[in-house]
Each structure stands twice: as structure tokens, then as C-alpha cells.
Scaffold this motif. Structure first.
Motif, PDB file in Angstrom:
ATOM      1  N   ASN A 195       0.834  -1.186   0.000  1.00 49.95           N
ATOM      2  CA  ASN A 195       0.000   0.000   0.000  1.00 49.95           C
ATOM      3  C   ASN A 195       0.878   1.248   0.000  1.00 49.95           C
ATOM      4  OD1 ASN A 195      -1.642   2.270   1.113  1.00 49.95           O
ATOM      5  ND2 ASN A 195      -3.226   0.695   1.194  1.00 49.95           N
ATOM      6  N   LEU A 196       0.740   2.092  -1.035  1.00 48.72           N
ATOM      7  CA  LEU A 196       1.559   3.302  -1.134  1.00 48.72           C
ATOM      8  C   LEU A 196       1.179   4.326  -0.079  1.00 48.72           C
ATOM      9  CD1 LEU A 196       1.682   3.761  -5.016  1.00 48.72           C
ATOM     10  CD2 LEU A 196       3.497   2.917  -3.518  1.00 48.72           C
ATOM     11  N   ASP A 197      -0.084   4.341   0.354  1.00 45.95           N
ATOM     12  CA  ASP A 197      -0.507   5.317   1.360  1.00 45.95           C
ATOM     13  C   ASP A 197       0.103   5.013   2.725  1.00 45.95           C
ATOM     14  OD1 ASP A 197      -2.030   6.664  -0.532  1.00 45.95           O
ATOM     15  OD2 ASP A 197      -3.804   5.436  -0.139  1.00 45.95           O
ATOM     16  N   SER A 198      -0.019   3.758   3.155  1.00 43.96           N
ATOM     17  CA  SER A 198       0.551   3.372   4.456  1.00 43.96           C
ATOM     18  C   SER A 198       2.023   3.015   4.360  1.00 43.96           C
ATOM     19  CB  SER A 198      -0.219   2.187   5.038  1.00 43.96           C
ATOM     20  OG  SER A 198      -0.078   1.037   4.213  1.00 43.96           O
ATOM     21  N   GLN A 199       2.537   2.865   3.120  1.00 46.99           N
ATOM     22  CA  GLN A 199       3.933   2.494   2.879  1.00 46.99           C
ATOM     23  C   GLN A 199       4.303   1.215   3.636  1.00 46.99           C
ATOM     24  OE1 GLN A 199       6.515   5.833   3.633  1.00 46.99           O
ATOM     25  NE2 GLN A 199       5.797   6.924   1.827  1.00 46.99           N
ATOM     26  N   SER A 200       3.420   0.239   3.552  1.00 53.00           N
ATOM     27  CA  SER A 200       3.650  -1.052   4.193  1.00 53.00           C
ATOM     28  C   SER A 200       2.963  -2.128   3.371  1.00 53.00           C
ATOM     29  CB  SER A 200       3.126  -1.060   5.627  1.00 53.00           C
ATOM     30  OG  SER A 200       1.725  -0.846   5.643  1.00 53.00           O
ATOM     31  N   GLY A 201       3.312  -3.400   3.646  1.00 55.42           N
ATOM     32  CA  GLY A 201       2.720  -4.496   2.896  1.00 55.42           C
ATOM     33  C   GLY A 201       2.911  -5.827   3.591  1.00 55.42           C
ATOM     34  N   LEU A 202       2.470  -6.898   2.911  1.00 54.32           N
ATOM     35  CA  LEU A 202       2.577  -8.251   3.439  1.00 54.32           C
ATOM     36  C   LEU A 202       3.163  -9.171   2.375  1.00 54.32           C
ATOM     37  CD1 LEU A 202      -0.832  -8.768   5.310  1.00 54.32           C
ATOM     38  CD2 LEU A 202       1.418  -8.362   6.336  1.00 54.32           C
ATOM     39  N   ILE A 203       3.978 -10.133   2.846  1.00 52.45           N
ATOM     40  CA  ILE A 203       4.557 -11.163   1.992  1.00 52.45           C
ATOM     41  C   ILE A 203       3.928 -12.502   2.367  1.00 52.45           C
ATOM     42  CG2 ILE A 203       6.672 -12.371   1.336  1.00 52.45           C
ATOM     43  CD1 ILE A 203       8.209  -9.846   2.096  1.00 52.45           C
ATOM     44  N   GLU A 204       3.434 -13.223   1.373  1.00 49.28           N
ATOM     45  CA  GLU A 204       2.890 -14.568   1.591  1.00 49.28           C
ATOM     46  C   GLU A 204       4.030 -15.578   1.430  1.00 49.28           C
ATOM     47  OE1 GLU A 204      -0.390 -17.692  -0.300  1.00 49.28           O
ATOM     48  OE2 GLU A 204      -0.041 -15.730  -1.213  1.00 49.28           O
ATOM     49  N   PRO A 205       4.439 -16.267   2.510  1.00 51.16           N
ATOM     50  CA  PRO A 205       5.559 -17.210   2.394  1.00 51.16           C
ATOM     51  C   PRO A 205       5.200 -18.400   1.525  1.00 51.16           C
ATOM     52  CG  PRO A 205       4.528 -17.392   4.553  1.00 51.16           C
ATOM     53  CD  PRO A 205       3.878 -16.231   3.872  1.00 51.16           C
ATOM     54  N   TRP A 206       6.207 -18.932   0.828  1.00 52.67           N
ATOM     55  CA  TRP A 206       5.982 -20.129   0.008  1.00 52.67           C
ATOM     56  C   TRP A 206       5.777 -21.345   0.887  1.00 52.67           C
ATOM     57  CZ3 TRP A 206      10.314 -19.274  -4.201  1.00 52.67           C
ATOM     58  CH2 TRP A 206       9.923 -18.216  -5.028  1.00 52.67           C
ATOM     59  N   GLU A 207       6.419 -21.372   2.035  1.00 49.79           N
ATOM     60  CA  GLU A 207       6.193 -22.442   2.999  1.00 49.79           C
ATOM     61  C   GLU A 207       5.055 -22.029   3.923  1.00 49.79           C
ATOM     62  OE1 GLU A 207       9.672 -24.519   4.589  1.00 49.79           O
ATOM     63  OE2 GLU A 207      10.900 -23.022   3.598  1.00 49.79           O
ATOM     64  N   ASP A 208       4.553 -23.000   4.709  1.00 46.02           N
ATOM     65  CA  ASP A 208       3.449 -22.713   5.618  1.00 46.02           C
ATOM     66  C   ASP A 208       3.895 -21.698   6.663  1.00 46.02           C
ATOM     67  OD1 ASP A 208       1.940 -24.527   4.260  1.00 46.02           O
ATOM     68  OD2 ASP A 208       2.422 -26.197   5.595  1.00 46.02           O
TER      69      ASP A 208
END
Length: 208
Positions: free
Chosen positions: A151-164
Motif C-alpha cells: 500500500n503506497l498510502d501506508s507504505q507497508s505491505g505483506l509477503i505470503e511465504p511459500w512455505e506454511d
């Protein structure tokens, strides 16, 4: 790895059929290598499970060392058991240390002999309590994943791991520390995560 290596023994770390790739661990402990589904198809092999041993050829690719040919595979003797987490100690089991209570200061001896009462001291102003920032728990772990959103507004994000595991949080400061200005949704990345398993945070993020 500057040239192709022949007949290397490796073990499948994980393989995601829906993504079409995975990683293997080299038996000599020298690292990991990228495994693409096209290499399995060329050898007419099914999708491997975790723990499968294979004899293969490796070469340097765009994503680092990668498997380029497979000569044979050996499935694991038994399916890998889920990783057991050590039980946490029950709350309240450990008792806080006991410290002696401070004694009030005594007036000088000459005032006690003269029977004089010491003048009361002015109360000290209360000290401002500063909260210490929480330190990340656990060792840093290098892993791979896909940017779920940024998100450019909050300048943060999430990464979905390939492993559980839980999604990994990152922000603009993490990207700048990694030499990046922005990442797009759906990009594959390699990241260094710290913190508890239920709320990990990325310290570094690299595009792969």
C-alpha cells in the motif's frame, strides 16, 4: 557455481505444484538449488514430496543454483512429520524475585541528640516512564515468498511465504534498507524475517 555439476545428490526441501517450482538441499551442505517443474517434466517424473532424494545435474541460473537435469529419485521412507513446537511454560509458573524494601533515611545523630525533628523534604516530581521498544523474538530466518500487497498510502505491505506460516510484514524503511524503492503485488522475493511465528517482520527484502 560457475560451471555445470554432474550427478549431485540433493534432497527436496519443498515443492509447490500450484506454483510449479521448489527448492532442494545439497547433500554436502553447501546450500540450496532451485527446482522447476519443467525439469521434472523432461524426466517424466511426478511432483516430488518433501524428503525425496534425487541425483541430478546443476548449473548457475537467473535465480542462483538450479537443477537442470534429474537422473534418479528415491522417495522418503515415511512422510515427514509436522514440526513440533516446544510447549510454552504456563503463565505465573515463575515467581518474580523478591527484593528488600528500602528503609527511610535517618536524621543526623546531632539532631537526634538535641531532640529536633528533621524538616520534611519536598516530594520529588514523578519521573516520566519511557517504554522500551519490544525486541524481535527468535533468530532471523531467510525464506522465499510472494508480495501479497503493498500500500503506497501506508507504505507497508505483506509477503505470503511459500512455505506454511503467517504473512510477513514489511514497510518502506525495510525496502530502502534493501536498496529498493517499491515492490509490486505478485512479485517473488527473498526475505530475512524475525519475530514470533504468528507475527513475523521482514528485516530485508530482495527481488528474485
Amino acid at each position: 557455481m560457475s560451471e555445470e555439476l554432474k550427478n549431485v545428490t540433493a534432497t527436496v526441501k519443498w515443492f509447490k505444484p500450484e506454483k510449479g517450482f521448489g527448492f532442494v538441499r545439497l547433500a554436502d551442505g553447501s546450500g540450496e538449488a532451485f527446482l522447476h517443474a519443467s525439469v521434472l517434466a523432461a524426466a517424466a517424473l511426478p511432483n516430488p514430496v518433501e524428503g525425496t532424494t534425487m541425483v541430478c545435474d546443476m548449473a548457475q541460473g537467473a535465480k542462483g543454483p538450479q537443477v537442470v537435469a534429474i537422473h534418479s529419485t528415491t522417495p522418503p521412507e515415511a512422510p515427514p512429520a509436522p514440526r513440533a513446537r516446544p510447549p510454552r511454560p504456563p503463565r505465573g509458573a515463575a515467581q518474580p524475585p523478591q527484593f528488600p524494601q528500602p528503609q527511610p533515611p535517618q536524621p543526623p545523630q546531632h539532631m537526634m541528640d538535641a531532640g529536633e525533628a528533621p524538616a520534611p523534604r519536598a516530594p520529588k516530581p514523578p519521573r516520566e516512564r519511557r517504554e522500551r521498544p519490544a525486541e524481535p523474538a527468535g533468530p532471523a530466518v531467510m525464506a522465499y515468498g510472494t508480495v501479497r500487497w503493498y500500500n503506497l498510502d501506508s507504505q507497508s505491505g505483506l509477503i505470503e511465504p511459500w512455505e506454511d506460516g503467517a504473512d510477513v510484514f514489511f514497510d518502506r524503511a525495510t525496502l530502502r534498507l534493501s536498496g529498493l524503492e517499491i515492490v509490486a503485488d505478485g512479485e517473488d522475493v527473498r526475505y530475512l524475517a524475525v519475530g514470533p511465528d504468528e507475527a513475523p517482520t521482514a528485516q530485508r527484502v530482495e527481488l528474485i
